[in-house]
Design an enzyme around this catalytic site. Sequence first.
Site, short mmCIF file in Angstrom:
data_model
loop_
_atom_site.label_atom_id
_atom_site.label_comp_id
_atom_site.label_asym_id
_atom_site.label_seq_id
_atom_site.Cartn_x
_atom_site.Cartn_y
_atom_site.Cartn_z
N SER A 46 0.83 -1.20 0.00
CA SER A 46 0.00 0.00 0.00
C SER A 46 0.87 1.26 0.00
CB SER A 46 -0.95 -0.05 1.20
OG SER A 46 -2.00 0.87 1.05
N ASP A 160 -5.74 -3.25 -2.53
CA ASP A 160 -4.71 -2.93 -1.54
C ASP A 160 -3.96 -4.16 -1.02
OD1 ASP A 160 -3.46 -2.08 0.98
OD2 ASP A 160 -4.67 -0.28 0.76
#
Length: 308
Positions: A46, A160
Amino acid sequence: MVKNLIGDKKVGLVLGSGSAKGLTHIGVIKFLEEMDIKVDYITGSSIGALIGGAYAAGGIKEIENLALQTDLTSTIKYLLPTISKSGLVSGTKVKEFIQEIVGDCSIENLDIPFIATATNIITGQEVDFDKGNLVEAIRASISIPIIFQPVIHENQILVDGGLSNPLPINIVRKMGADFIIAVNVIPSFDNINSTILQENNKQPLSTEMKTIMMKKLEWLNIDHNWIKKIFTGKNKYNVPSLKKVFNQSVNISQRKLSQYSIELYKPDVLIEPPVNSISLFDFYKAEEIINIGYETIKKYFYDNNLFE
């Protein structure tokens, strides 16, 4: 003393997920460079993929400068909603932001070997980018579900990396690192709970930010009072706001995975900056957050007598 501790070992840097909290990674990297500690491998999930990818591409100064220039208005600009059934934000402007930082390059040609972690939202499997377009890899790794539209890559629907591996220590060890520095920015459960209790009794957003949000969202034709309740958390029973519930949901799942990774793969240096009061999208607080990362690792080195 640091050089004596590391010796000829290959240093791996692991940068965890955590949205705006992850700007602390910049401060950590600044300190490592000041200490002349050479990083041989980087993995990131991320926001960790964004910062790590920028560092591997030689653009850490650029991302720091851009982060420091990010104010409230530009933060909201990157998060303006678009019409889509898979996410509130298309991510086009975010992709342009990434492109501005790292340029057009391939992962296999980076100055430092790098892997970005994403998640296949259909199968739940971890997907590790060790080659291909760097911008595409980072864009996939930062795609927070519901907020950002997923990335379609090789017939996979990716979101993510924090969902499957928010602190990819195992990946950097597989790359060949035998001295690992991991930066975990997901707060502990105790800190999460105390932060929620504190913030339930105050306004999470400034008057300036609320005003900008109202203006930016007028075109959605949503009742302003409803929007206000979402972002201020003001309600009859003083329960957490929608924003806080979302933050808490992300923190709970990622903290458990991060703790599992730490206990199983045992990094040599674990840095956990105190970022409990930082919300997911507080990118406009870059200077404060970067400094937290820098001061945290500096204190770690002092407390453990690691200075030469």
